[in-house]
Design a protein around this motif. Structure first.
Motif, mmCIF file in Angstrom:
data_model
loop_
_atom_site.group_PDB
_atom_site.id
_atom_site.type_symbol
_atom_site.label_atom_id
_atom_site.label_comp_id
_atom_site.label_asym_id
_atom_site.label_seq_id
_atom_site.Cartn_x
_atom_site.Cartn_y
_atom_site.Cartn_z
ATOM 1 N N ILE A 123 0.440 -5.858 1.596
ATOM 2 C CA ILE A 123 1.625 -5.417 2.336
ATOM 3 C C ILE A 123 2.812 -6.252 1.894
ATOM 4 O O ILE A 123 2.827 -7.466 2.054
ATOM 5 N N ASP A 124 3.813 -5.583 1.354
ATOM 6 C CA ASP A 124 5.033 -6.256 0.886
ATOM 7 C C ASP A 124 6.186 -5.309 1.174
ATOM 8 O O ASP A 124 6.760 -4.710 0.268
ATOM 9 N N LEU B 14 5.552 -4.515 9.799
ATOM 10 C CA LEU B 14 4.349 -5.273 9.441
ATOM 11 C C LEU B 14 3.197 -5.065 10.423
ATOM 12 O O LEU B 14 2.048 -4.838 10.020
ATOM 13 N N TYR C 113 1.633 -1.594 10.058
ATOM 14 C CA TYR C 113 0.829 -1.472 8.841
ATOM 15 C C TYR C 113 -0.506 -2.199 9.010
ATOM 16 O O TYR C 113 -1.566 -1.690 8.632
ATOM 17 N N TRP C 114 -0.444 -3.405 9.553
ATOM 18 C CA TRP C 114 -1.653 -4.194 9.808
ATOM 19 C C TRP C 114 -2.623 -3.411 10.697
ATOM 20 O O TRP C 114 -3.832 -3.329 10.408
ATOM 21 N N VAL D 23 -0.561 -10.212 3.128
ATOM 22 C CA VAL D 23 0.764 -9.888 3.649
ATOM 23 C C VAL D 23 1.761 -10.893 3.082
ATOM 24 O O VAL D 23 1.601 -12.104 3.240
#
Length: 243
Positions: free
Chosen positions: A166-167, A173, A176-177, A192
């Motif tokens: 993940i960037d 964030l 997405y997590w 991450v």
């Protein structure tokens, strides 16, 4: 991935921008160690090959105000090493930009591996597509344009994912997590980026972006499905392994 401006410069293919190691016209490298040690660290890691150097240069030429969104070379080498050590076959990247990190991930994956890349920019990823072709990786990478959260929610359920990176936008964030961790197989890993946010996570009165990263970091730490470590690679890299 960081988004800071940079001066426009035409760089010959194969030449790296200047930095302690690689230049300022790209990601700042392991910025939470001293500049001297950061340069030493980069100088004692396997450097990018000719294709990646060409991508660094073309990204700097075409997107001079966005080049710092590209990961640093030592971080790219780390991604390739990790994907190879895991024998990863199924991977997801959230935030692709011009393709440096996706090439590093795909190169480390098994020969029959498949990498799903999530991004919102046709302009940035058009360069990524060109370099996937040059790298001989286009048949392993599936680019999906659109809001990443929608893309992740549409992925198959179940624990099948080996590796995720993940960037991307800080506000997203946690979302997405929460979509990726349940899809990790036992022993699968999620990374991450930018979890230190140039030290702004320590600000006593954080702005919205720094607050989002701080809240994410606490959210990840409290997740008992994973064991994690926050590393001072680049702008802070959380590495979490699904139990």
């Amino acid at each position: 991935m960081t988004a800071r401006g940079g001066a426009r410069a035409r760089l010959a293919p194969g030449r790296l921008p200047r930095r302690a190691g690689y230049g300022r016209l790209m990601a700042s490298g392991s910025e939470h160690v001293s500049p001297g040690l950061s340069g030493y660290l980069a100088g004692h890691s396997t450097p990018p090959d000719a294709l990646l150097r060409e991508l660094i240069a073309e990204t700097a030429e075409r997107f001079p105000d966005r080049v710092r969104m590209q990961i640093g070379p030592e971080q790219g080498t780390f991604l390739t090493l990790l994907a190879g050590l895991m024998g990863a076959r199924h991977a997801v990247e959230v935030g692709t930009f011009t393709g440096y990190s996706s090439i590093c991930l795909a190169r480390g994956m098994a020969a029959d591996g498949r990498l799903v890349c999530c991004d919102i920019s046709e302009e940035w990823t058009s360069l990524a597509r060109a370099y996937w072709q040059k790298a001989g990786l286009a048949d392993r990478i599936d680019l999906r344009l659109g809001p990443a959260l929608d893309t992740l929610r549409a992925l198959p359920a179940g624990a099948w994912l080996d590796l995720a990176f993940i960037d991307a936008d800080r506000a997203g964030l946690t979302g997405y997590w929460d979509e990726l961790v349940p899809r990790l197989r036992p022993g699968g890993v999620v990374l991450v980026d930018n979890v230190l946010l140039h030290g702004r996570v320590l600000d006593p009165e954080p702005d919205a972006e720094a607050l989002a990263v701080r809240q994410f970091n606490e959210h990840a730490l409290a997740d008992d499905r994973v064991v994690l470590a926050m590393l001072p690679i680049a702008d802070g890299l959380t590495v979490a392994r699904r139990q």
